[in-house]
Design a protein around this motif. Structure first.
Motif, PDB file in Angstrom:
ATOM      1  N   PRO A 220      70.585  77.641  12.033  1.00 31.46           N
ATOM      2  CA  PRO A 220      70.844  76.199  11.890  1.00 31.46           C
ATOM      3  C   PRO A 220      70.300  75.445  13.101  1.00 31.46           C
ATOM      4  CG  PRO A 220      72.844  77.469  11.507  1.00 31.46           C
ATOM      5  CD  PRO A 220      71.821  78.420  12.044  1.00 31.46           C
TER       6      PRO A 220
ATOM      7  N   VAL B 271      70.785  73.388  15.921  1.00 33.36           N
ATOM      8  CA  VAL B 271      71.909  72.930  16.727  1.00 33.36           C
ATOM      9  C   VAL B 271      71.491  72.927  18.177  1.00 33.36           C
ATOM     10  CG1 VAL B 271      73.815  73.625  15.255  1.00 33.36           C
ATOM     11  CG2 VAL B 271      72.780  75.287  16.761  1.00 33.36           C
ATOM     12  N   THR B 272      72.100  72.061  18.919  1.00 33.55           N
ATOM     13  CA  THR B 272      71.888  72.099  20.352  1.00 33.55           C
ATOM     14  C   THR B 272      73.226  72.430  20.970  1.00 33.55           C
ATOM     15  OG1 THR B 272      72.102  69.717  20.173  1.00 33.55           O
ATOM     16  CG2 THR B 272      69.927  70.574  20.649  1.00 33.55           C
ATOM     17  N   LEU B 273      73.225  73.443  21.797  1.00 29.31           N
ATOM     18  CA  LEU B 273      74.476  73.815  22.453  1.00 29.31           C
ATOM     19  C   LEU B 273      74.927  72.682  23.365  1.00 29.31           C
ATOM     20  CD1 LEU B 273      74.209  77.569  23.354  1.00 29.31           C
ATOM     21  CD2 LEU B 273      75.974  76.444  22.003  1.00 29.31           C
TER      22      LEU B 273
END
Ligand SMILES: [Zn+2]
Lengths: 362, 213
Positions: free
Chosen positions: B200, B202-204
């Motif tokens: 997916p 997503v950016t942490l």
């Protein structure tokens, strides 16, 4: 050989229908089963933990989790209810508002379930579903009309409900972040984990809610003219961030309990003030709360105090019916069926911005 | 004994196939954006066209992709729900295998040894790809993949007569049903695992951004 119709049949049992409801608008996969106004099963599988390291719901992560949870959640709901799927009179599914990709998992499942059982499907509004949950409680249905305040990580809406099957009016909603989102963001500012709601609640214990006067969004006279029942939490979040940064830059210790308590107080103040104002303005002395943020102890407390003072009857369903769940979707479906409403045509899709006034797809 | 096959890895394709391999009905929509809208009616249509009731279906074949995620999940959710409702098995089936089987079928009957690369659109200027060596007992022999890559980064095809490539914009649920039927006949089972092939987006969380300068 049996004759085969090209459309699903309408419900014949209109007095006490057995309805299976599917909810997948955000991060909870819910399957609920009701018979009329009686709750038989309410099974919820949450992907909340998978979102924790991202600090908020990631739509693709939520959608993947819905598909994984579908079979076990369905099976558990059927087992808990003690019914056979072939006994179901209708399927209900949330088709919006919410995350489109997440909603589509529930929709695909609901349609195939309906066709496999040769039963009709009702595509219902998630927000109005929160109102529908109320009929399942031990006290029976709330008298209508009522004002409904629906607060979660995905929505913050104030509705006037004259009838949950054919007359819902949107009074106001958030113009930026949902209240639950504000809790998540402020938790991050304070270095607290996700989800922010319970963390802020914990951190606020022992804090002074009057220590810092954070802004109350859309409550100034000039804002009230255009946004009497709307909410805004983005400015509040920024104000908290600024307040914390200034002290951190100066090397001061952050009084986390006071910041958490003061922030929470600002959110709760606005939510309850606007909800009570709607009750008073419209002469509707009944207020219903729904959505995951109702788990917040301070929100419950202030709502109770203010409702009592204003002579308003307050209704808060038990938490498993407040948070997103399939039983509320089934309950709304059952109400529609009992009111004589025809099933939805089978070609509906997900509508991520479905307005609250569209109670179900016709 | 009837197989219901559902694939939404490209458009929406639904088919009913008898266990002897006879095609009873099929319904295809090429639109790659309206899976949720059409999947229910598509299943109804194949049942009605074939004159088969839902209770006569004995196996569901669900296309596990690879394919764009949002659409792919609609068909899989439908497949899971149909199988659950009827209390029958779901046979997760690789969508590229259906494409490969359709191509091999056009080359001749019986077992074949011909190299084939199947390529489908993965959006974002990438493709999903799988390499096959032929057909054995009605089952495409997959050597590599499914995988995702930029078209320029594809390795040279392997296998015999390796210049064959099929760029497919559709997946036939008929072929999906026939792959599932052949795999069931050979005792092959597969875990329910959608072939997303990408993590997916997503950016942490990097912690909150500064709001004051
Ligand atoms: Zn909700």
């Amino acid at each position: 050989m049996s004759t085969l119709a090209s459309a699903l049949p309408e419900v014949t049992n209109r007095s006490n229908p057995l309805v299976l409801g599917i909810e997948s608008s955000c991060d909870e996969t819910g399957v609920g089963i009701v018979r009329g106004q009686q709750l038989l099963a309410n099974v919820i599988s949450s992907s909340m933990d998978e979102h924790a390291r991202f600090g908020g719901v990631v739509p693709e992560v939520a959608a993947r989790a819905h598909l994984e949870a579908l079979a076990p959640t369905l099976a558990e709901a059927v087992a808990t209810a003690g019914v056979r799927l072939s006994d179901i009179d209708a399927v209900a599914v949330a088709c919006g508002p919410g995350l489109a990709g997440a909603l589509m998992v529930g929709i695909g499942a609901a349609k195939a379930l309906a066709v496999a059982l040769n039963k009709p499907v009702y595509a219902v509004n998630h927000l109005v579903g929160h109102v529908g949950a109320d009929v399942l409680g031990p006290e029976g249905p709330f008298e209508l009309p009522a004002i409904a305040l629906l607060v979660s990580g995905g929505h913050t809406s104030l509705l006037l409900v004259r009838s949950m099957v054919n007359d819902v009016e949107l009074l106001g909603e958030t113009i930026d972040d949902a209240a639950g989102e504000a809790f998540d963001k402020v938790a991050r500012i304070l270095g607290l984990p996700y989800p922010g709601g319970p963390e802020i609640d914990r951190a606020a214990a022992g804090g002074d809610p009057a220590a810092i006067r954070f802004p109350r969004g859309l409550t100034l006279p000039k804002d009230l003219a255009a946004h009497r029942y709307d909410f805004s939490f983005s400015g509040l979040k920024t104000a908290v961030a600024r307040w914390v940064e200034i002290r951190r830059d100066a090397g001061d210790e952050i009084p986390v309990a006071d910041v958490a308590a003061s922030f929470r107080e600002a959110v709760v103040d606005v939510l309850t003030a606007k909800a009570v104002a709607a009750c008073v303005d419209l002469g509707v002395p009944r207020l219903l709360l729904g959505g995951g943020v109702t788990a917040n102890q301070r929100l419950r407390q202030v709502a109770q105090e203010r409702a009592r003072t204003a002579g308003i009857d307050l209704r808060i369903p038990e938490f498993s019916l407040c948070t997103d769940n399939g039983a509320m979707i089934a309950a709304l479906g059952a109400q529609l069926i009992m009111s004589g409403a025809k099933a939805s045509p089978l070609d509906f899709g997900a509508d991520s911005t479905l307005p609250a006034t569209r109670i179900f797809v016709t | 004994m009837v197989i219901l096959a559902i694939d939404t890895s490209a458009g929406t394709s639904v088919a009913l196939v008898a266990h002897n391999g006879e095609v009873l009905a099929t319904h295809d929509t090429l639109d790659t954006m309206r899976h949720a809208e059409v999947v229910g009616q598509a299943i109804m249509n194949v049942l009605a066209d074939a004159g088969v009731s839902a209770s006569e279906v004995t196996l569901v074949a669900g296309g596990v992709g690879p394919g764009p995620f949002t659409g792919l999940r609609v068909g899989l959710a439908a497949a899971v729900a149909f199988a659950t409702a009827r209390g029958i098995d779901l046979h997760p089936t690789v969508s590229h295998d259906a494409i490969a089987r359709g191509w091999f079928e056009q080359q001749g009957s019986g077992d074949l040894t011909i190299g084939l690369r199947v390529v489908t659109d993965a959006r974002r200027k990438e493709v999903y790809w799988s390499d096959y060596a032929g057909l054995t007992s009605g089952i495409p022999v997959r050597l590599t993949g499914p995988a995702v890559a930029k078209p320029d980064d594809l390795p040279p095809p392997v296998g015999e007569g390796s210049l064959n490539t099929v760029n497919a914009a559709a997946v036939s649920a008929i072929q999906l049903a026939l792959v599932a039927r052949a795999e069931q006949g050979s005792g092959i089972t597969r875990a329910f695992q959608p072939l997303y092939l990408r993590s997916p987006d997503v950016t942490l969380s990097q912690g909150p951004k500064r709001v004051s300068s």
